[in-house]
Design a protein around this motif. Structure first.
Motif, PDB file in Angstrom:
ATOM      1  N   ALA A   2     -39.684  43.452  39.064  1.00  0.00           N
ATOM      2  CA  ALA A   2     -40.484  43.016  37.891  1.00  0.00           C
ATOM      3  C   ALA A   2     -41.436  42.130  38.635  1.00  0.00           C
ATOM      4  O   ALA A   2     -42.701  42.042  38.192  1.00  0.00           O
ATOM      5  N   LEU A   3     -40.797  41.000  39.396  1.00  0.00           N
ATOM      6  CA  LEU A   3     -41.875  40.245  40.087  1.00  0.00           C
ATOM      7  C   LEU A   3     -43.004  40.622  40.971  1.00  0.00           C
ATOM      8  O   LEU A   3     -44.224  40.273  40.731  1.00  0.00           O
ATOM      9  N   GLY A  50     -50.515  42.238  39.513  1.00  0.00           N
ATOM     10  CA  GLY A  50     -51.393  42.023  38.658  1.00  0.00           C
ATOM     11  C   GLY A  50     -52.041  40.680  38.728  1.00  0.00           C
ATOM     12  O   GLY A  50     -53.222  40.513  38.534  1.00  0.00           O
ATOM     13  N   PHE A  51     -51.395  39.860  39.164  1.00  0.00           N
ATOM     14  CA  PHE A  51     -52.007  38.289  39.448  1.00  0.00           C
ATOM     15  C   PHE A  51     -52.588  38.146  40.705  1.00  0.00           C
ATOM     16  O   PHE A  51     -53.927  37.560  40.620  1.00  0.00           O
ATOM     17  N   VAL A 105     -57.108  37.749  45.135  1.00  0.00           N
ATOM     18  CA  VAL A 105     -57.449  37.958  46.633  1.00  0.00           C
ATOM     19  C   VAL A 105     -57.684  39.119  47.174  1.00  0.00           C
ATOM     20  O   VAL A 105     -57.952  39.333  48.277  1.00  0.00           O
ATOM     21  N   GLY A 106     -57.904  40.066  46.061  1.00  0.00           N
ATOM     22  CA  GLY A 106     -58.272  41.616  46.426  1.00  0.00           C
ATOM     23  C   GLY A 106     -57.284  42.576  46.753  1.00  0.00           C
ATOM     24  O   GLY A 106     -56.017  42.100  46.364  1.00  0.00           O
ATOM     25  N   MET A 107     -57.561  43.658  46.665  1.00  0.00           N
ATOM     26  CA  MET A 107     -56.486  44.959  46.621  1.00  0.00           C
ATOM     27  C   MET A 107     -55.676  44.872  47.945  1.00  0.00           C
ATOM     28  O   MET A 107     -54.390  45.154  47.676  1.00  0.00           O
ATOM     29  N   VAL A 108     -56.112  44.750  49.139  1.00  0.00           N
ATOM     30  CA  VAL A 108     -55.329  44.977  50.076  1.00  0.00           C
ATOM     31  C   VAL A 108     -54.086  43.893  50.281  1.00  0.00           C
ATOM     32  O   VAL A 108     -52.973  44.144  50.520  1.00  0.00           O
ATOM     33  N   ALA A 160     -48.475  42.156  49.630  1.00  0.00           N
ATOM     34  CA  ALA A 160     -47.521  41.227  48.779  1.00  0.00           C
ATOM     35  C   ALA A 160     -46.595  41.878  47.913  1.00  0.00           C
ATOM     36  O   ALA A 160     -45.362  41.649  47.659  1.00  0.00           O
ATOM     37  N   THR A 161     -47.063  42.894  47.284  1.00  0.00           N
ATOM     38  CA  THR A 161     -46.272  43.569  46.300  1.00  0.00           C
ATOM     39  C   THR A 161     -45.113  44.616  47.024  1.00  0.00           C
ATOM     40  O   THR A 161     -43.908  44.543  46.619  1.00  0.00           O
TER      41      THR A 161
END
Length: 150
Positions: free
Chosen positions: A83-84, A90-91, A96-99, A104-105
């Motif tokens: 969930a995080l 989204g945050f 910081v951009g998509m990359v 991070a995700t």
């Protein structure tokens, strides 16, 4: 004899599908549906919600018939980290951009598993980031910044 449905895996999954499908149909009913050739904004959620609802009925009935129990315990740490990772994407996307958001995700989601291997996650992050940039930025031409926010 009535089976215990509170611990039946297919019954619970079917119930979740029914609720989500019904919610999609209920939320989409105020939008114009259109036709198959000229779809309105309510067409896609209405059709998918209906399919999900029907699939949920099938899975629920299969669960009542089979009576399979849920094995194991809830893993609260993996549930929280997955969930995080979704919230993190989204945050970070606008900031910081998509990359960096994808990287991070993927690291946050991989930390939810028991066998976290840095090299494997790094390779996955490189491949998935390249694929996402190719599809979303170049293929679909979506206006997401690759590095840095808006």
């Amino acid at each position: 004899m009535i089976p215990d449905l509170r611990n039946n895996k297919d019954f619970l999954a079917g119930l979740l599908f029914i609720v989500l499908g019904g919610l999609a149909v209920a939320l989409a009913r105020d939008y114009p549906i259109g036709s198959t050739m000229r779809m309105g904004p309510g067409y896609f959620p209405m059709v998918l919600g209906g399919i999900l609802f029907l699939f949920g009925v099938y899975v629920l009935l299969r669960g009542v018939r089979s009576g399979d129990k849920v094995k194991g315990e809830w893993g609260y740490r993996p549930l929280a980290l997955i969930a995080l990772s979704i919230v993190l994407f989204g945050f970070l996307l606008d900031r910081v951009g998509m990359v960096p958001a994808i990287v991070a995700t993927l690291f946050a989601a991989a930390a939810a598993g028991r066998e976290f291997r840095f090299k494997e996650v790094l390779l996955l992050a490189v491949v998935m980031t390249a694929f996402s940039v190719a599809v979303f930025s170049y293929g679909l031409k979506l206006p997401y910044p690759l590095l840095g926010g808006y």
